[in-house]
Design a protein around this motif. Structure first.
Motif, short mmCIF file in Angstrom:
data_model
loop_
_atom_site.label_atom_id
_atom_site.label_comp_id
_atom_site.label_asym_id
_atom_site.label_seq_id
_atom_site.Cartn_x
_atom_site.Cartn_y
_atom_site.Cartn_z
N ALA A 32 0.83 -1.21 0.00
CA ALA A 32 0.00 0.00 0.00
C ALA A 32 0.87 1.26 0.00
N LEU A 33 1.90 1.27 0.81
CA LEU A 33 2.80 2.43 0.86
C LEU A 33 3.47 2.68 -0.49
N SER A 34 3.81 1.62 -1.19
CA SER A 34 4.49 1.79 -2.48
C SER A 34 3.57 2.41 -3.53
N GLN A 44 4.53 11.75 -0.12
CA GLN A 44 3.59 11.34 0.93
C GLN A 44 4.11 10.08 1.62
N GLN A 45 4.68 9.17 0.86
CA GLN A 45 5.25 7.96 1.43
C GLN A 45 6.36 8.32 2.42
N ALA A 46 7.23 9.24 2.03
CA ALA A 46 8.32 9.66 2.92
C ALA A 46 7.77 10.29 4.19
N HIS A 67 -3.14 13.69 3.16
CA HIS A 67 -3.36 13.11 1.82
C HIS A 67 -2.83 11.67 1.75
N GLY A 68 -1.70 11.42 2.37
CA GLY A 68 -1.13 10.08 2.38
C GLY A 68 -2.01 9.09 3.12
N LEU A 69 -2.53 9.51 4.28
CA LEU A 69 -3.43 8.62 5.04
C LEU A 69 -4.72 8.36 4.28
N ARG A 71 -9.33 -3.65 4.82
CA ARG A 71 -8.18 -4.28 5.47
C ARG A 71 -7.55 -3.36 6.52
N ILE A 72 -7.83 -2.07 6.46
CA ILE A 72 -7.18 -1.14 7.38
C ILE A 72 -7.53 -1.44 8.83
N HIS A 73 -8.71 -2.00 9.07
CA HIS A 73 -9.14 -2.31 10.44
C HIS A 73 -8.44 -3.57 10.98
#
Length: 171
Positions: free
Chosen positions: A109-111, A117-119, A151-153, A163-165
């Motif tokens: 997800a981060l990629s 935003q990832q940083a 924005h990243g979140l 899946r976040i939960h």
């Protein structure tokens, strides 16, 4: 560096290598790429060591800034960077299966989040850095860090959906 600062540089790098590698891995999610990021960081640091070791107010912050900027520059390079699949040369640590799956889901997800935003997300939540430090590392305002975090979140929530939960605290 004939004035003995080679020993100071070597001592500094040996003392910080593990932390740098951890941050690099959290940013990119790949052991080999993390090693490359750290190598490029310490190479740039070596070239500037005589001046920086005397003038930098916060040497650790300076070095983390180099690392994050190298990561962001690498993300901008795009298609001409070739990745080779080489099997790992060291045994992987034993981690419970659910942790491995959670980390893989989060890494994937981060990629998919834009690099800046990832940083911000990695530095804020996985490296526990305050907003002011992240702003200094990225060379932007604290307001920019806050908006990039939001924005990243939002992007992570969109990517992860339900899946976040199920994801726990991943570090």
């Amino acid at each position: 560096m004939a004035n003995g600062s080679d020993a100071e540089y070597t001592a500094y790098v040996h003392g910080r290598a593990t932390a740098l590698r951890r941050t690099a891995y959290l940013l990119c999610g790949d052991e080999h790429q993390a090693d490359d990021l750290v190598q490029e960081t310490i190479t740039k640091l070596y070239a500037r060591w005589p001046k920086i070791s005397r003038q930098a107010e916060n040497l650790d912050s300076y070095v983390h800034t180099i690392l994050v900027r190298i990561f962001l520059d690498e993300k901008r390079r795009g298609w001409w960077k070739v990745r080779l699949g080489i099997p790992p040369d060291r045994p992987a640590p034993v981690v419970p299966a659910h942790d491995v799956e959670e980390r893989a889901v989060l890494r994937t997800a981060l990629s998919q989040v834009p690099p800046r935003q990832q940083a911000v997300l990695v530095l804020r939540f996985l490296c526990d850095q305050p907003i002011a430090d992240v702003a200094r590392v990225l060379g932007c305002s604290e307001g920019t860090v806050k908006s990039q975090t939001a924005h990243g979140l939002t992007a992570l929530r969109r990517i992860l959906g339900d899946r976040i939960h199920t994801l726990g605290s991943i570090r």
